[in-house]
Design an enzyme around this catalytic site. Structure first.
Site: not given
Length: 264
Positions: A212, A209, A214, A200
């Protein structure tokens, strides 16, 4: 929910920073409160449906004797982890008391407490570079490999246009529901490790990217500091987050707006 409580379990062994503490045994006392649903056991009077506290006390004693730590903070936390990893419990609070701590003042004991609780966590995953689905599949595999994380549900993949005006390539997004007793910050560190393994690149914010991940929700916690914001900011306006979440956790209640995900 109910609990099983153990008070003043005595274990005589060696833990401490000083050289003499590593060879001269001293007593340590454990208070343990285990959150566990034993409703089925109360209906059947069946030991197999509850926790065997004799077994648990021996497990704590053996763990305390088989390991040596400088800090009772470490002893306490590792004992709590050991219990969470070995028993299907919801949460545990462990207090370790050291009445013979090397302190030159009169006192009863020195103690530390660790509390661990399983939390439902909702993650949002995305990739828009290279073998996008492969990056996502590998990330989910790595989540499942962590001994303190249990994967509960995985959404379908959804293809979406890039968000934020910087990234150019389309994303594949997914959501994963997990159970964990890692702290939010410990979990974040592990997610960053998985992202790093996927090469990343963080040099351009909102940029393209490989991966990712989250944390959108961590139980009912609300966090806003320099490291972490939970619930994830602006999640309500991001269909690429909400649509996968609605698939796997429609009844999850946002701790801020007090709406279920299905209502957003």
């Amino acid at each position: 929910m109910s609990s099983i409580d153990i008070h003043n379990l005595k274990v005589v062994t060696c833990h401490g920073v000083l050289p003499e503490e590593k060879v001269n045994r001293q007593p340590f006392y454990f208070d343990v409160s285990i959150e566990y649903d034993f409703a089925k056991a109360t209906k059947t009077d069946d030991l197999a449906l509850t926790l065997n506290y004799d077994e648990i006390m021996h497990k704590i004693s053996d763990f305390c004797k088989d390991n040596t730590f400088d800090l009772i903070e470490t002893l306490c936390h590792r004992t709590a982890l050991m219990l969470m990893r070995n028993y299907p419990i919801i949460g545990v609070s462990v207090t370790v008391k050291k009445p013979q701590a090397p302190v030159s003042l009169p006192f009863d004991d020195v103690s530390v407490t660790t509390t661990l609780t399983r939390n439902t966590v909702l993650l949002s995953l995305g990739s828009n570079m290279g073998e996008r689905q492969s990056y996502l599949d590998t990330a989910i595999k790595r989540l499942g490999e962590h001994e303190d994380i249990t994967i509960q549900k995985i959404s379908s993949p959804y293809e979406n246009a890039p968000y934020g005006g910087v990234a150019k390539l389309p994303f594949i997004n997914m959501a994963v529901k997990i159970s964990t007793y890692l702290s939010p910050y410990e979990l974040l560190d592990y997610l960053h490790l998985i992202e790093s393994e996927a090469q990343r690149d963080r040099s351009i914010r909102w940029g393209d990217r490989t991966l990712d991940i989250d944390i959108v929700f961590y139980g009912d916690k609300v966090i806003d500091d320099d490291i972490l914001t939970i619930p994830h900011p602006d999640y309500q306006n991001r269909d690429f987050v909400l649509i996968p979440l609605k698939e796997i956790a429609p009844d999850f209640l946002c701790p801020i707006c007090r709406k279920r995900i299905s209502q957003l």
